[in-house]
Design a protein around this motif. Structure first.
Motif, PDB file in Angstrom:
ATOM      1  N   ASP A   5     -18.294   9.593 -50.656  1.00  0.00           N
ATOM      2  CA  ASP A   5     -16.977   9.527 -51.294  1.00  0.00           C
ATOM      3  C   ASP A   5     -16.234  10.842 -51.068  1.00  0.00           C
ATOM      4  OD1 ASP A   5     -17.929   7.111 -52.258  1.00  0.00           O
ATOM      5  OD2 ASP A   5     -18.086   7.786 -54.323  1.00  0.00           O
ATOM      6  N   PHE A   6     -16.928  11.938 -51.343  1.00  0.00           N
ATOM      7  CA  PHE A   6     -16.300  13.247 -51.173  1.00  0.00           C
ATOM      8  C   PHE A   6     -15.925  13.472 -49.715  1.00  0.00           C
ATOM      9  CE2 PHE A   6     -16.252  17.664 -50.022  1.00  0.00           C
ATOM     10  CZ  PHE A   6     -15.324  18.154 -50.923  1.00  0.00           C
ATOM     11  N   GLU A   7     -16.802  13.088 -48.804  1.00  0.00           N
ATOM     12  CA  GLU A   7     -16.537  13.312 -47.385  1.00  0.00           C
ATOM     13  C   GLU A   7     -15.254  12.604 -46.938  1.00  0.00           C
ATOM     14  OE1 GLU A   7     -19.002  13.369 -43.185  1.00  0.00           O
ATOM     15  OE2 GLU A   7     -19.826  12.259 -44.873  1.00  0.00           O
ATOM     16  N   VAL A   8     -15.058  11.371 -47.391  1.00  0.00           N
ATOM     17  CA  VAL A   8     -13.836  10.642 -47.034  1.00  0.00           C
ATOM     18  C   VAL A   8     -12.624  11.317 -47.658  1.00  0.00           C
ATOM     19  CG1 VAL A   8     -12.582   8.467 -47.345  1.00  0.00           C
ATOM     20  CG2 VAL A   8     -14.963   8.437 -46.604  1.00  0.00           C
ATOM     21  N   LEU A   9     -12.707  11.677 -48.932  1.00  0.00           N
ATOM     22  CA  LEU A   9     -11.584  12.376 -49.572  1.00  0.00           C
ATOM     23  C   LEU A   9     -11.274  13.677 -48.844  1.00  0.00           C
ATOM     24  CD1 LEU A   9     -12.211  11.959 -53.408  1.00  0.00           C
ATOM     25  CD2 LEU A   9     -10.720  10.620 -51.931  1.00  0.00           C
ATOM     26  N   HIS A  10     -12.319  14.400 -48.460  1.00  0.00           N
ATOM     27  CA  HIS A  10     -12.129  15.685 -47.775  1.00  0.00           C
ATOM     28  C   HIS A  10     -11.454  15.483 -46.415  1.00  0.00           C
ATOM     29  CE1 HIS A  10     -12.716  19.908 -47.108  1.00  0.00           C
ATOM     30  NE2 HIS A  10     -13.308  19.657 -45.953  1.00  0.00           N
ATOM     31  N   LEU A  11     -11.908  14.501 -45.663  1.00  0.00           N
ATOM     32  CA  LEU A  11     -11.266  14.231 -44.368  1.00  0.00           C
ATOM     33  C   LEU A  11      -9.807  13.850 -44.550  1.00  0.00           C
ATOM     34  CD1 LEU A  11     -13.958  12.299 -42.322  1.00  0.00           C
ATOM     35  CD2 LEU A  11     -12.902  14.472 -41.753  1.00  0.00           C
ATOM     36  N   LEU A  12      -9.533  13.007 -45.527  1.00  0.00           N
ATOM     37  CA  LEU A  12      -8.151  12.604 -45.755  1.00  0.00           C
ATOM     38  C   LEU A  12      -7.292  13.773 -46.235  1.00  0.00           C
ATOM     39  CD1 LEU A  12      -8.688   9.103 -47.385  1.00  0.00           C
ATOM     40  CD2 LEU A  12      -7.785   9.600 -45.098  1.00  0.00           C
ATOM     41  N   ALA A  13      -7.888  14.688 -47.001  1.00  0.00           N
ATOM     42  CA  ALA A  13      -7.132  15.829 -47.531  1.00  0.00           C
ATOM     43  C   ALA A  13      -6.908  16.914 -46.494  1.00  0.00           C
ATOM     44  CB  ALA A  13      -7.858  16.423 -48.739  1.00  0.00           C
ATOM     45  N   ASN A  27      -9.677   5.847 -37.074  1.00  0.00           N
ATOM     46  CA  ASN A  27      -9.823   7.255 -36.694  1.00  0.00           C
ATOM     47  C   ASN A  27     -10.882   7.974 -37.527  1.00  0.00           C
ATOM     48  OD1 ASN A  27      -7.775   6.829 -34.862  1.00  0.00           O
ATOM     49  ND2 ASN A  27      -6.205   7.747 -36.139  1.00  0.00           N
ATOM     50  N   LEU A  28     -11.228   7.428 -38.677  1.00  0.00           N
ATOM     51  CA  LEU A  28     -12.249   8.041 -39.537  1.00  0.00           C
ATOM     52  C   LEU A  28     -13.660   7.623 -39.145  1.00  0.00           C
ATOM     53  CD1 LEU A  28     -10.574   7.568 -43.033  1.00  0.00           C
ATOM     54  CD2 LEU A  28     -10.626   9.644 -41.648  1.00  0.00           C
ATOM     55  N   VAL A  29     -13.792   6.445 -38.553  1.00  0.00           N
ATOM     56  CA  VAL A  29     -15.115   5.879 -38.286  1.00  0.00           C
ATOM     57  C   VAL A  29     -15.996   6.830 -37.484  1.00  0.00           C
ATOM     58  CG1 VAL A  29     -16.362   4.020 -37.103  1.00  0.00           C
ATOM     59  CG2 VAL A  29     -14.373   3.493 -38.505  1.00  0.00           C
ATOM     60  N   GLY A  30     -15.506   7.404 -36.418  1.00  0.00           N
ATOM     61  CA  GLY A  30     -16.309   8.283 -35.579  1.00  0.00           C
ATOM     62  C   GLY A  30     -16.594   9.639 -36.195  1.00  0.00           C
ATOM     63  N   ARG A  31     -15.923   9.977 -37.281  1.00  0.00           N
ATOM     64  CA  ARG A  31     -16.090  11.290 -37.906  1.00  0.00           C
ATOM     65  C   ARG A  31     -17.051  11.265 -39.087  1.00  0.00           C
ATOM     66  NH1 ARG A  31     -10.671  14.309 -38.500  1.00  0.00           N
ATOM     67  NH2 ARG A  31     -12.168  15.993 -38.422  1.00  0.00           N
ATOM     68  N   LEU A  32     -17.528  10.076 -39.445  1.00  0.00           N
ATOM     69  CA  LEU A  32     -18.424   9.920 -40.588  1.00  0.00           C
ATOM     70  C   LEU A  32     -19.729   9.284 -40.139  1.00  0.00           C
ATOM     71  CD1 LEU A  32     -15.731   8.430 -42.950  1.00  0.00           C
ATOM     72  CD2 LEU A  32     -16.727  10.707 -43.155  1.00  0.00           C
ATOM     73  N   HIS A  33     -20.747   9.464 -40.927  1.00  0.00           N
ATOM     74  CA  HIS A  33     -22.042   8.852 -40.632  1.00  0.00           C
ATOM     75  C   HIS A  33     -22.154   7.524 -41.372  1.00  0.00           C
ATOM     76  CE1 HIS A  33     -23.282  12.428 -38.542  1.00  0.00           C
ATOM     77  NE2 HIS A  33     -22.876  13.149 -39.554  1.00  0.00           N
ATOM     78  N   LEU A  34     -21.139   6.679 -41.187  1.00  0.00           N
ATOM     79  CA  LEU A  34     -21.093   5.365 -41.815  1.00  0.00           C
ATOM     80  C   LEU A  34     -20.660   4.340 -40.779  1.00  0.00           C
ATOM     81  CD1 LEU A  34     -19.073   6.266 -45.050  1.00  0.00           C
ATOM     82  CD2 LEU A  34     -21.520   5.819 -44.935  1.00  0.00           C
ATOM     83  N   SER A  35     -21.152   3.137 -40.929  1.00  0.00           N
ATOM     84  CA  SER A  35     -20.668   2.055 -40.077  1.00  0.00           C
ATOM     85  C   SER A  35     -19.259   1.694 -40.519  1.00  0.00           C
ATOM     86  CB  SER A  35     -21.581   0.831 -40.206  1.00  0.00           C
ATOM     87  OG  SER A  35     -21.484   0.299 -41.520  1.00  0.00           O
ATOM     88  N   GLN A  36     -18.558   0.948 -39.684  1.00  0.00           N
ATOM     89  CA  GLN A  36     -17.197   0.554 -40.047  1.00  0.00           C
ATOM     90  C   GLN A  36     -17.206  -0.296 -41.318  1.00  0.00           C
ATOM     91  OE1 GLN A  36     -14.594  -0.447 -36.968  1.00  0.00           O
ATOM     92  NE2 GLN A  36     -12.972  -1.076 -38.331  1.00  0.00           N
ATOM     93  N   SER A  37     -18.189  -1.181 -41.454  1.00  0.00           N
ATOM     94  CA  SER A  37     -18.230  -2.025 -42.654  1.00  0.00           C
ATOM     95  C   SER A  37     -18.545  -1.199 -43.902  1.00  0.00           C
ATOM     96  CB  SER A  37     -19.230  -3.172 -42.492  1.00  0.00           C
ATOM     97  OG  SER A  37     -20.534  -2.680 -42.305  1.00  0.00           O
ATOM     98  N   ALA A  38     -19.446  -0.222 -43.784  1.00  0.00           N
ATOM     99  CA  ALA A  38     -19.754   0.643 -44.927  1.00  0.00           C
ATOM    100  C   ALA A  38     -18.534   1.477 -45.312  1.00  0.00           C
ATOM    101  CB  ALA A  38     -20.941   1.545 -44.608  1.00  0.00           C
ATOM    102  N   LEU A  39     -17.807   1.962 -44.313  1.00  0.00           N
ATOM    103  CA  LEU A  39     -16.593   2.727 -44.585  1.00  0.00           C
ATOM    104  C   LEU A  39     -15.549   1.851 -45.269  1.00  0.00           C
ATOM    105  CD1 LEU A  39     -14.885   5.284 -44.417  1.00  0.00           C
ATOM    106  CD2 LEU A  39     -14.258   4.601 -42.083  1.00  0.00           C
TER     107      LEU A  39
END
Length: 93
Positions: A5-13, A27-39
């Motif tokens: 959760d924090f990682e997504v907020l941090h990327l967006l911020a 654009n976020l999918v490749g920057r996180l260690h989550l699948s597209q469905s998990a994201l």
């Protein structure tokens, strides 16, 4: 708030356009260690909690945009020092 959760907020911020502008979820999918469905599930949860807003791209209906809400920016700013301190302790800095 979980680490993802924090990682997504941090990327967006920090790595997206200024407040009021949007970022494509793709654009976020490749920057996180989550699948597209998990994201997608995580973003849905953040949206339910009022931290982000989603919208569709007007020129490509397959595209989904996401942006922080004011509440999401405030929570990110509030949790950033806590997250940094926890990382420093964990890494021995």
């Amino acid at each position: 708030m979980g680490a993802s959760d924090f990682e997504v907020l941090h990327l967006l911020a920090t790595a997206t356009p200024p407040s009021g502008e949007q970022c494509r979820v793709q654009n976020l999918v490749g920057r996180l260690h989550l699948s597209q469905s998990a994201l997608s599930r995580l973003i849905a949860r953040l949206e339910k909690n009022g931290l982000v807003e989603r919208s569709t791209c007007p020129t490509d209906r397959r595209g989904v945009y996401v942006q922080l809400t004011t509440r999401g920016r405030e929570l990110h700013a509030e949790t950033l020092p806590v997250q940094r301190a926890a990382l420093a302790r964990a890494l021995g800095d």
